[in-house]
Structure formats: C-alpha cells, structure tokens
Design an enzyme around this catalytic site. Structure first.
Site, PDB file in Angstrom:
ATOM      1  CG  HIS A  35     -28.025  36.054 -18.155  1.00 25.81           C
ATOM      2  ND1 HIS A  35     -28.178  36.497 -19.441  1.00 25.81           N
ATOM      3  CD2 HIS A  35     -27.344  34.871 -18.228  1.00 25.81           C
ATOM      4  CE1 HIS A  35     -27.609  35.632 -20.276  1.00 25.81           C
ATOM      5  NE2 HIS A  35     -27.105  34.637 -19.565  1.00 25.81           N
ATOM      6  CG  ASP A  74     -21.644  34.238 -21.383  1.00 22.92           C
ATOM      7  OD1 ASP A  74     -21.164  33.765 -20.342  1.00 22.92           O
ATOM      8  OD2 ASP A  74     -22.655  33.756 -21.948  1.00 22.92           O
ATOM      9  CG  HIS A 132     -26.046  32.268 -22.981  1.00 27.02           C
ATOM     10  ND1 HIS A 132     -25.091  31.487 -22.346  1.00 27.02           N
ATOM     11  CD2 HIS A 132     -26.915  31.409 -23.553  1.00 27.02           C
ATOM     12  CE1 HIS A 132     -25.382  30.214 -22.525  1.00 27.02           C
ATOM     13  NE2 HIS A 132     -26.482  30.136 -23.251  1.00 27.02           N
ATOM     14  CG  ASP A 137     -21.070  30.595 -22.117  1.00 27.31           C
ATOM     15  OD1 ASP A 137     -20.383  31.512 -22.599  1.00 27.31           O
ATOM     16  OD2 ASP A 137     -22.121  30.812 -21.486  1.00 27.31           O
TER      17      ASP A 137
END
Length: 603
Positions: A353, A389, A391, A480
């Site tokens: 991120h 991931d 996200h 995740d």
C-alpha cells in the site's frame, strides 16, 4: 540455535510483552480505567490527523487519559487520590456512583420517597470489572468465562506461537504428535542448518533462501518508556492486526516442520541505505516521501506515531522497515545472480500500500517495489509482480503504472470500490504509454475461494505473464484472502496458495521471490506460508485444482478483465470468445450456480 527458540530467548521485548499479557489477563483490562490522570500518558481524543502532506500524525493529546500501563495499579492509584479528598467530597462522589448504577438505570420506578434519604448509605468499596481476553490467533475479544474464541475457535491458552499451526486449536499449549514426527524426520537437517548459519558456509544455487531478522518483531503498536524507578510498557486496549505474532507463528511452523532452520538457508540481514533508496526511486519512480521520512526519522519519541489512523510507528519501526526492504533487495539480487534458486521474504511491516506520496494500510516501505527495481538494477529486463493479497496493492500500482519493464497483476476484493483501499478496478490498466502493464482482477464479493483464483490464473494471469515473458517473478503474498482471516473474509486454502505458487514457478526459469504482505489469522497465515515454501523447495502442491470451475461471479469478473485486457494482449481474444459463449449458454438457460461446473466439464 533453533529459530523458534531464538525468537524467545534473550529478548527483553518478549519478556516485557509476556509480563504485559499476564497483567492484562489478571486485571481484566477493563475498557474504563480507574487510573488518575497523573499516572497516564495523554492521548488524542478519538481523532488522528491524516499525513497527506507527509507529516506523521500522533494520536496523543492532553484531553484524553484512557490508556493502560504496566507497573501502575489502578487500585493503588485510586486510593492514593482518595486520601487527599475531603470527607464531604467523598460523600458527593458516592452519591454520583449511586446514581450511575445499572439498578438505577433499569429500575428507576422501584424507589419510593424514603429512598431519597440515603445519608446512612455507604458506597461499595469493591470494584467490578468485566474480565476478557483477546484471541492469540485472530485478536478478537472474548469474555473470560469462555475457553475457545467465539470467532475462530482457538483455545485461550493456544500454543500456536510455540508450535505453529501444528498446535491443536482446541486444546492448550503442548506438543502434538505431528510436531514430534516432523522434528524426528528432519533432526539431521536441523543440526546441519545450525552449523551452516554459524559457520557462514555459502549455500547452493539450488537452495531456497529465507530472509528474516528478529528485529522486525520490535515494530509494534507498543510504547516503551522509562521513569525514575521502572520501565513501563503502554499498549492499546486491543491488539493491532499487523502484529509481531504474525512472524512468530510462521517461524514456529517452519521450525516444527523442519523447513527453517533445516531445508532453507538464511541470508544476512542489513538495512537498506538512503543511497539505494534514492537510486531505486529516481526518475519516473519518485522516491516515496514515506521512505524518505523513514530514512531520516529515528522515531525515538516517547509515544506512538501514526502515518494514517491504521498505520503506526514506534521507536523501532524505521529500522524494521529498512531491514525488510534490505532483505527483499538482497534476496532479489541473490536469486537473479543464481546463488539461490528462489526465496521467501519473511518480513514486516508489509509494503504494497506504500506508494509515491505516503505510507498507509499498515505499510511503510514498498518491499515488492524495492525488490523489483533491485532486480532490474542487477540485470533483469522485465519483472512480473503478482499480488494476491485480498486488498489491492495501490502503492505498487502507483509506482509502476508508467513503467513497461514491470508488469503488475493484482487479484483482490473490490466490490465496486467499496472494499479497502477502493482502487484496482478492471479499467485501471496503466498510463502514459504503459497501458496493459497493470492488470486488475477485482472480485465483486467476499468468500472467494480456490476455484475462482485458479480459474483467474488459468485464463488471465498465466496467459498475460507468458506473453510478457519475465526474467524475474515476485509474489506479493498477502494471506488475508485465506479461509478464516478476520479482515479478508475469503476462502482460499493452503492448497490453493500452493497451486498458484506452482503455476508461477514455471515462469522466469524458476527465479521466484515470495514477499510476505498481509494476513491476520495466525493459523491461516502460517499454514499457507508453509505450503508455499514447500513448493519453493520442490514439493508437489498436492491437491490438483486444474479441473475446478469458477463461481458465477468469478466468471463474470474474469470476462470483464479479458474484455479490457485483450486490447493490449492479443492472445486473450480467443479465450474471451470461448468463455463468453459458455456464459451465454449459462444465462440463456438460467442455470443454477452449481451447473457452471457441468458446462466446463462438457467443454
């Protein structure tokens, strides 16, 4: 020394944290503290400033005092203050406590006029607190009278940090039959690995390298500070999802399985230098402001600092981030030079991120970007980054969206931009001449599992990656999306992650680096990481998922991506036509979700 033992031995941090956890369980860690303001550090009143201009925000303010510290007794502190209060003040205080009891709130009509005369009433001296505990596995709060977590079922005294995912989830800490079997099987390898690490013997070019340093465990949402008489630790009322136990659980699992130490070899850890970062983030890839701050900032302040409300930094965070980036850069160059066949970066804080402007989403340095540009500097012409991931890796996309030397492919929950961070739609394809070098597979719901991921790999990831023909492949391996993760809420299994790793291992001549990103259920992240590393070691992924059919929503997502990306990758056109025909048959006959698999079996 075995790694799992090394993580706990001679560590002041571990000792302090264990003392803190013991104190928390003993005192119940109530939401409302009775400590007076003079004993507590100030905290910001429920507001944290975003660091949009690169400024680190601090969550502390002198208007709020609801924090907890080790070494301070709430009872003693309260009694000390009460000794300085006059009797009439004590009486008024008692009246206030009387008015705030639950009995008064729910049974106000039960009092008569005689109750107004309560001059002989004495306040109850005993203080009641709601006892609770936080699950080691998923961090969710539970009442003290339950033994197993209401969310994940993990035992209150789980042994996952000592035995990894081999520890039984339903019983308290203790060795398992599986653990003893693994330790006996790989006893010789364990001893050999210890000798190698101590002697500094160079490892074979056919080995799997591991990047790890226990100093990364010190990055935590914990504040250490000293007073005249003692050392105090201040911790948030609830554990942060991105916590040191993530690495501990994976390391314990690898040690139990005899993988590391044992069958993998470590590389020496070092902090990435400012000069390297300037070189990596020069020209079109500007040096991220968060990284520049991380290099200059020692973070030796006596409080936690925050880049964004969810992204913390303590006095050890800058070093941990530099170690993580340094390990990823060195692993990339080690693999590319042929000194190792592949590698796994067991690092934190995560990075995907973190972009050009700031750190966010638990991420400080973009480790995958550092590794990719280190590979290019070491001689690679083209680098592939696959980010699974849950996200979207908005930071990685931002860094490379103008770069045709790096192909970025992300599979993530999106749901029309409603899922964090909101970026990563299928039509985000790259800019300024690099269109097609960003490929996003945005799932439109939660619960996505192995079948949809493998289907997307077969029809989007591998066809594009094969046409790109990379010299080096990086996996931004957030776990995740794994089954049981409290943030991702998807359904990928360790077998699914192993299968995807196996598929990518066929690219780049096997030059593959896996970098840990997210993943917040310790049992899920440790079992998934172990399965991935076994594939890197050459083991068969096991369960064959090649004939699995997608869900209805998975098929729709893949068709959407193919329709966009075939404008940049011509080889996708025939695949899109074939899948579109299957979808038309499905839609015309209004078939059920289960009947999609029948269509794929027919084809």
């Amino acid at each position: 020394m075995i790694l799992a033992e090394h993580l706990h031995a001679n560590s002041e941090y571990s000792m302090v944290i264990e003392a803190l956890q013991t104190s928390r369980l003993a005192n119940g860690e109530a939401e409302n503290s009775n400590c007076p303001e003079s004993f507590l550090s100030p905290r910001q009143d429920c507001k944290r400033r975003h660091g949009s201009n690169g400024t680190i925000a601090t969550p502390y303010d002198e208007n709020c005092t609801n924090e907890h510290m080790v070494g301070v007794s709430s009872r003693d502190a309260t009694e000390d203050i009460d000794t300085n209060i006059q009797p009439d003040v004590v009486f008024k205080k008692a009246r206030v406590q009387r008015e705030l009891t639950l009995q008064d709130m729910y049974n106000q009509d039960s009092f008569d006029d005689d109750d107004e005369d309560d001059s002989d009433w004495e306040p109850m001296q005993k203080h009641f607190e709601i006892m609770k505990w936080f699950c080691t596995n998923c961090t969710m709060v539970n009442l003290d009278d339950v033994v197993h977590c209401d969310i994940c079922g993990e035992h209150k005294e789980s042994g996952i940090l000592r035995h990894g995912f081999f520890a039984s989830p339903s019983s308290q800490d203790g060795p398992t039959d599986v653990e003893l079997e693994f330790k006996g099987k790989y006893k010789g390898d364990l001893l050999l690995s210890v000798v190698d690490m101590q002697s500094g013997v160079s490892f074979s070019n056919r080995c799997t390298a591991i990047g790890f340093d226990e100093r990364m465990l010190l990055h935590s949402e914990v504040r250490f500070f000293c007073t005249t008489y003692s050392v105090h630790v201040e911790m948030k009322p609830r554990p942060h999802p991105e916590r040191p136990d993530r690495l501990r659980a994976i390391a314990a699992s690898l040690a139990t399985a005899g993988i590391f130490p044992g069958r993998c070899h470590p590389i020496s850890a070092r902090e990435i230098t400012r000069e390297e970062l300037k070189m990596v983030f020069s020209s079109e890839n500007l040096m991220p402001r968060s990284i520049a701050m991380g290099v200059n900032l020692t973070l030796t302040v006596e409080c936690l600092s925050y880049f964004t409300p969810d992204t913390y930094a303590n006095e050890h965070s800058a070093r941990a981030a530099r170690l993580a980036a340094g390990l990823c850069a060195d692993l990339a160059s080690t693999i590319l030079s042929g000194r190792a066949k592949n590698g796994f970066a067991l690092v934190r804080p995560p990075g995907h991120h973190a972009g050009v402007s700031q750190a966010m989403g638990f991420c400080l340095h973009n480790n995958a970007a550092v590794a990719a540009l280190a590979a290019l500097a070491a001689g690679a012409k083209k680098v592939l980054i696959v980010d699974w991931d849950v996200h979207h890796g908005n930071g990685t996309q931002e860094i490379f969206e103008r770069n045709k030397s790096v192909l970025y492919i992300s599979l993530h929950r999106h749901e029309g931009g409603r899922f964090y961070p909101g970026t990563g739609a299928a039509n985000e394809v790259g800019i300024d001449g690099a269109e097609g070098y960003c490929v996003n597979v945005p799932w439109n719901r939660g619960g996505v599992g192995d079948n949809d991921y493998v289907f997307a790999f077969q029809n989007v990831v591998l066809p594009i990656a094969s046409e790109f023909d990379p010299d080096f492949t990086i996996i931004s391996a957030g776990f995740d999306a794994a089954r049981g993760d409290p943030l991702g809420c998807c359904d990928v299994t360790p077998a699914g992650y192993a299968q995807m790793t196996h598929m990518l291992n066929a690219l780049s001549g096997g030059k593959l680096l896996v970098i840990l990103e997210g993943g917040y259920n310790l049992r899920s992240i440790s079992s998934s990481a172990t399965s991935v590393i076994k594939v890197l070691l050459g083991e068969n992924p096991g369960c064959e998922l090649g004939d699995s059919a997608p869900s209805k929503s998975g098929l729709v997502t893949v068709l959407e991506v193919l329709k966009i990306q075939m404008n940049f990758w011509p080889s996708l056109a025939s695949r899109f036509t074939e899948l579109q025909s299957l979808w038309e048959i499905y839609a015309a006959e209004n078939k059920s979700e289960e009947s999609i698999s029948e269509l794929f079996l027919i084809v």
